[in-house]
Design a protein around this motif. Structure first.
Motif, PDB file in Angstrom:
ATOM      1  N   THR A  72      -4.037   5.644  -0.214  1.00 19.47           N
ATOM      2  CA  THR A  72      -4.064   5.471  -2.217  1.00 19.47           C
ATOM      3  C   THR A  72      -5.397   5.710  -2.805  1.00 19.47           C
ATOM      4  O   THR A  72      -4.164   6.044  -3.824  1.00 19.47           O
ATOM      5  CB  THR A  72      -4.143   3.322  -1.924  1.00 19.47           C
ATOM      6  OG1 THR A  72      -3.546   2.950  -0.715  1.00 19.47           O
ATOM      7  CG2 THR A  72      -3.731   2.918  -2.756  1.00 19.47           C
ATOM      8  N   ARG A  73      -5.859   6.117  -2.592  1.00 19.85           N
ATOM      9  CA  ARG A  73      -6.960   6.446  -3.756  1.00 19.85           C
ATOM     10  C   ARG A  73      -6.451   8.031  -4.178  1.00 19.85           C
ATOM     11  O   ARG A  73      -6.533   8.551  -5.328  1.00 19.85           O
ATOM     12  CB  ARG A  73      -8.495   6.770  -3.103  1.00 19.85           C
ATOM     13  CG  ARG A  73      -9.265   7.186  -4.023  1.00 19.85           C
ATOM     14  CD  ARG A  73     -10.514   6.871  -3.145  1.00 19.85           C
ATOM     15  NE  ARG A  73     -11.951   8.102  -4.270  1.00 19.85           N
ATOM     16  CZ  ARG A  73     -12.261   7.434  -5.689  1.00 19.85           C
ATOM     17  NH1 ARG A  73     -12.198   6.086  -5.969  1.00 19.85           N
ATOM     18  NH2 ARG A  73     -12.679   8.458  -6.143  1.00 19.85           N
ATOM     19  N   PHE A 132      -6.957  -3.935  -3.504  1.00 25.75           N
ATOM     20  CA  PHE A 132      -6.997  -3.955  -2.101  1.00 25.75           C
ATOM     21  C   PHE A 132      -8.680  -3.301  -1.892  1.00 25.75           C
ATOM     22  O   PHE A 132      -8.481  -3.790  -0.951  1.00 25.75           O
ATOM     23  CB  PHE A 132      -6.441  -2.545  -2.194  1.00 25.75           C
ATOM     24  CG  PHE A 132      -4.837  -2.412  -1.885  1.00 25.75           C
ATOM     25  CD1 PHE A 132      -4.758  -3.343  -0.708  1.00 25.75           C
ATOM     26  CD2 PHE A 132      -4.236  -1.282  -2.134  1.00 25.75           C
ATOM     27  CE1 PHE A 132      -2.817  -3.586  -1.259  1.00 25.75           C
ATOM     28  CE2 PHE A 132      -2.813  -1.633  -1.973  1.00 25.75           C
ATOM     29  CZ  PHE A 132      -2.102  -2.799  -1.275  1.00 25.75           C
ATOM     30  N   LEU A 133      -9.316  -3.293  -3.224  1.00 26.25           N
ATOM     31  CA  LEU A 133     -11.142  -3.160  -2.803  1.00 26.25           C
ATOM     32  C   LEU A 133     -11.312  -4.091  -2.431  1.00 26.25           C
ATOM     33  O   LEU A 133     -12.507  -4.297  -1.385  1.00 26.25           O
ATOM     34  CB  LEU A 133     -11.410  -2.559  -4.084  1.00 26.25           C
ATOM     35  CG  LEU A 133     -11.057  -0.963  -4.404  1.00 26.25           C
ATOM     36  CD1 LEU A 133     -12.003  -0.433  -5.803  1.00 26.25           C
ATOM     37  CD2 LEU A 133     -11.907  -0.447  -3.063  1.00 26.25           C
ATOM     38  N   PHE A 183     -10.497  -5.573   1.582  1.00 28.95           N
ATOM     39  CA  PHE A 183     -10.929  -4.412   2.652  1.00 28.95           C
ATOM     40  C   PHE A 183     -12.464  -5.129   3.541  1.00 28.95           C
ATOM     41  O   PHE A 183     -12.919  -5.665   3.704  1.00 28.95           O
ATOM     42  CB  PHE A 183     -12.091  -2.839   1.287  1.00 28.95           C
ATOM     43  CG  PHE A 183     -11.766  -1.730   2.282  1.00 28.95           C
ATOM     44  CD1 PHE A 183     -11.577  -0.909   2.114  1.00 28.95           C
ATOM     45  CD2 PHE A 183     -13.764  -1.582   3.264  1.00 28.95           C
ATOM     46  CE1 PHE A 183     -11.778   0.345   3.247  1.00 28.95           C
ATOM     47  CE2 PHE A 183     -13.893  -0.759   4.006  1.00 28.95           C
ATOM     48  CZ  PHE A 183     -13.147   0.273   3.896  1.00 28.95           C
ATOM     49  N   LEU A 232      -5.094  -1.523   7.102  1.00 28.25           N
ATOM     50  CA  LEU A 232      -4.935  -1.547   5.783  1.00 28.25           C
ATOM     51  C   LEU A 232      -6.525  -0.464   5.476  1.00 28.25           C
ATOM     52  O   LEU A 232      -6.261   0.261   4.173  1.00 28.25           O
ATOM     53  CB  LEU A 232      -5.227  -2.975   4.843  1.00 28.25           C
ATOM     54  CG  LEU A 232      -5.241  -2.910   3.176  1.00 28.25           C
ATOM     55  CD1 LEU A 232      -3.929  -1.964   2.811  1.00 28.25           C
ATOM     56  CD2 LEU A 232      -5.369  -4.215   2.742  1.00 28.25           C
ATOM     57  N   ALA A 233      -7.366  -0.492   6.408  1.00 31.09           N
ATOM     58  CA  ALA A 233      -8.696   0.438   5.749  1.00 31.09           C
ATOM     59  C   ALA A 233      -7.854   2.346   6.156  1.00 31.09           C
ATOM     60  O   ALA A 233      -8.435   2.864   5.098  1.00 31.09           O
ATOM     61  CB  ALA A 233      -9.324  -0.448   6.486  1.00 31.09           C
ATOM     62  N   LYS A 239      -5.263   2.897   5.102  1.00 28.76           N
ATOM     63  CA  LYS A 239      -4.324   3.614   4.615  1.00 28.76           C
ATOM     64  C   LYS A 239      -4.669   3.966   2.750  1.00 28.76           C
ATOM     65  O   LYS A 239      -4.519   4.082   1.649  1.00 28.76           O
ATOM     66  CB  LYS A 239      -3.252   2.744   4.112  1.00 28.76           C
ATOM     67  CG  LYS A 239      -1.876   2.785   5.482  1.00 28.76           C
ATOM     68  CD  LYS A 239      -0.907   2.223   5.068  1.00 28.76           C
ATOM     69  CE  LYS A 239       0.245   2.209   5.822  1.00 28.76           C
ATOM     70  NZ  LYS A 239       1.662   1.940   5.973  1.00 28.76           N
ATOM     71  N   MET A 240      -6.255   3.414   2.634  1.00 30.61           N
ATOM     72  CA  MET A 240      -7.330   3.734   1.736  1.00 30.61           C
ATOM     73  C   MET A 240      -7.240   4.780   1.153  1.00 30.61           C
ATOM     74  O   MET A 240      -6.770   5.110   0.179  1.00 30.61           O
ATOM     75  CB  MET A 240      -8.680   2.368   1.770  1.00 30.61           C
ATOM     76  CG  MET A 240      -7.656   0.963   2.118  1.00 30.61           C
ATOM     77  SD  MET A 240      -7.555   0.466   0.340  1.00 30.61           S
ATOM     78  CE  MET A 240      -9.002   0.921  -0.957  1.00 30.61           C
ATOM     79  N   SER A 296       0.954  -1.346   0.040  1.00 27.27           N
ATOM     80  CA  SER A 296      -0.506   0.106  -0.639  1.00 27.27           C
ATOM     81  C   SER A 296       1.125   0.620   0.103  1.00 27.27           C
ATOM     82  O   SER A 296       0.768   2.240  -0.252  1.00 27.27           O
ATOM     83  CB  SER A 296      -0.946   0.005   1.426  1.00 27.27           C
ATOM     84  OG  SER A 296      -1.361   1.127   1.249  1.00 27.27           O
ATOM     85  N   TYR A 340      -4.989  -0.444  -6.595  1.00 22.20           N
ATOM     86  CA  TYR A 340      -5.805  -0.333  -5.529  1.00 22.20           C
ATOM     87  C   TYR A 340      -7.275  -0.998  -6.318  1.00 22.20           C
ATOM     88  O   TYR A 340      -7.983  -1.226  -5.186  1.00 22.20           O
ATOM     89  CB  TYR A 340      -5.851   1.105  -6.179  1.00 22.20           C
ATOM     90  CG  TYR A 340      -7.620   2.111  -5.696  1.00 22.20           C
ATOM     91  CD1 TYR A 340      -7.565   2.137  -4.771  1.00 22.20           C
ATOM     92  CD2 TYR A 340      -8.387   2.251  -6.163  1.00 22.20           C
ATOM     93  CE1 TYR A 340      -9.045   2.680  -3.523  1.00 22.20           C
ATOM     94  CE2 TYR A 340      -9.958   2.720  -5.808  1.00 22.20           C
ATOM     95  CZ  TYR A 340      -9.735   3.085  -3.812  1.00 22.20           C
ATOM     96  OH  TYR A 340     -10.269   3.619  -3.668  1.00 22.20           O
ATOM     97  N   THR A 358       2.375   2.441  -3.560  1.00 23.46           N
ATOM     98  CA  THR A 358       1.997   3.437  -4.506  1.00 23.46           C
ATOM     99  C   THR A 358       1.933   4.909  -4.733  1.00 23.46           C
ATOM    100  O   THR A 358       1.806   5.521  -4.930  1.00 23.46           O
ATOM    101  CB  THR A 358      -0.064   2.818  -4.102  1.00 23.46           C
ATOM    102  OG1 THR A 358      -0.457   3.911  -2.806  1.00 23.46           O
ATOM    103  CG2 THR A 358      -0.788   1.579  -4.428  1.00 23.46           C
TER     104      THR A 358
END
Length: 290
Positions: free
Chosen positions: A240-241, A223-224, A227, A233-234, A236-237, A187, A220, A190
């Motif tokens: 990442t987006r 990673f979806l 989720f 990790l959630a 850092k989403m 993550s 990305y 990215t």
């Protein structure tokens, strides 16, 4: 007037007794060879040993984090295609030193205790190491090194001499890299790919910009589907987006507006001697971004 009515509104005076004073009196009354006292002394030794191990792991993790950031900074300095091969080779040598040094010591420290007990002490170093290794492999082979390949590199054969025998005793020590730490390092990758995509525009390498942007979008998308399996990790989403949006804006500008500007107006890559003469700080500016 009855005694009950006489003392109804009065205050009762109790001696000043606290829990600490009772515990102190009980401890003083114990014999030196008491099994209870021996049990608490043994617990104190174990807690001190655990705290000392935690401090050593924090120091090892800090060393891994600092060196991994320097390796990432080295990889970003390779702007031209001619310098990528040399830079990647140097980065791989420094990564191998991390594998044979601090990462090996982490495995030795956690050999006889649960690995997840001290995970918070080494999580930053693991994530930064994965980020540096995956960026290096992506620049070298256009592929991200897998979790199995990273874990295989963290297996060591330790030879211990045995008294009275010529052949030493062999044992295998593994530095456990949790899969969640590997995903968190991916993550963070990215963000480095976003920087590389934008930097490649200034050097006139449009192919690298499009390739890095496509990798960021693919990561990305993957990673979806993951989720909710990891709280970190959630968190850092969102970052990442944001990296995906920045890369898409850069690729869009390159595709739509890039054809309007001739190649002569693009910023040429800096010369190697100019880069080497510049004094760079050890702090690459990545703190607080990932």
């Amino acid at each position: 007037m009855s005694n009950r009515a006489k003392h109804r509104g009065g205050r009762r005076h109790h001696p000043n007794v606290s829990l600490a004073s009772v515990a102190r009196d009980q401890a003083l009354s114990l014999a030196p060879d008491s099994p209870v006292l021996a049990m608490f002394k043994q617990a104190a030794i174990q807690l001190n040993d655990r705290q000392d191990r935690h401090e050593r792991l924090v120091k090892l993790s800090r060393d891994i984090t600092i060196e991994s950031k320097r390796i990432i900074f080295l990889l970003h300095s390779a702007i031209t295609k001619e310098s990528i091969e040399k830079t990647v080779q140097e980065a791989k040598e420094r990564l191998n030193k991390l594998v044979k040094g601090p990462l090996k010591h982490i495995g030795l420290e956690l050999e006889k205790c649960p690995a997840y007990l001290h995970l918070r002490a080494v999580t930053a170093g693991f994530q930064e190491y994965v980020e540096a290794w995956t960026l290096c492999s992506l620049m070298e082979t256009k592929q991200i090194i897998s979790y199995r390949e990273v874990q295989e590199e963290l297996q060591y054969i330790i030879m211990t001499p045995v008294e009275g025998q010529d052949d030493p005793k062999h044992r295998t020590v593994t530095t456990l890299l949790p899969q969640n730490e590997y995903m968190l390092g991916i993550s963070d990758l990215t963000g480095e790919l976003m920087r590389r995509a934008i930097n490649s525009i200034s050097s006139g390498d449009s192919e690298e910009c499009v390739f890095s942007g496509q990798v960021v979008r693919d990561l990305y998308t993957g990673f979806l589907g993951l989720f909710g399996i990891c709280k970190e990790l959630a968190r850092k989403m969102g970052t990442t987006r944001s990296n995906v949006l920045k890369v898409e804006s850069a690729v869009y500008a390159l595709r739509v507006r890039g054809g309007e500007a001739p190649a002569t107006l693009l910023l040429p890559p800096p010369q190697p001697h100019d880069w080497e003469q510049t004094n760079h700080s050890d702090d690459e500016g990545f703190y607080g971004i990932n």
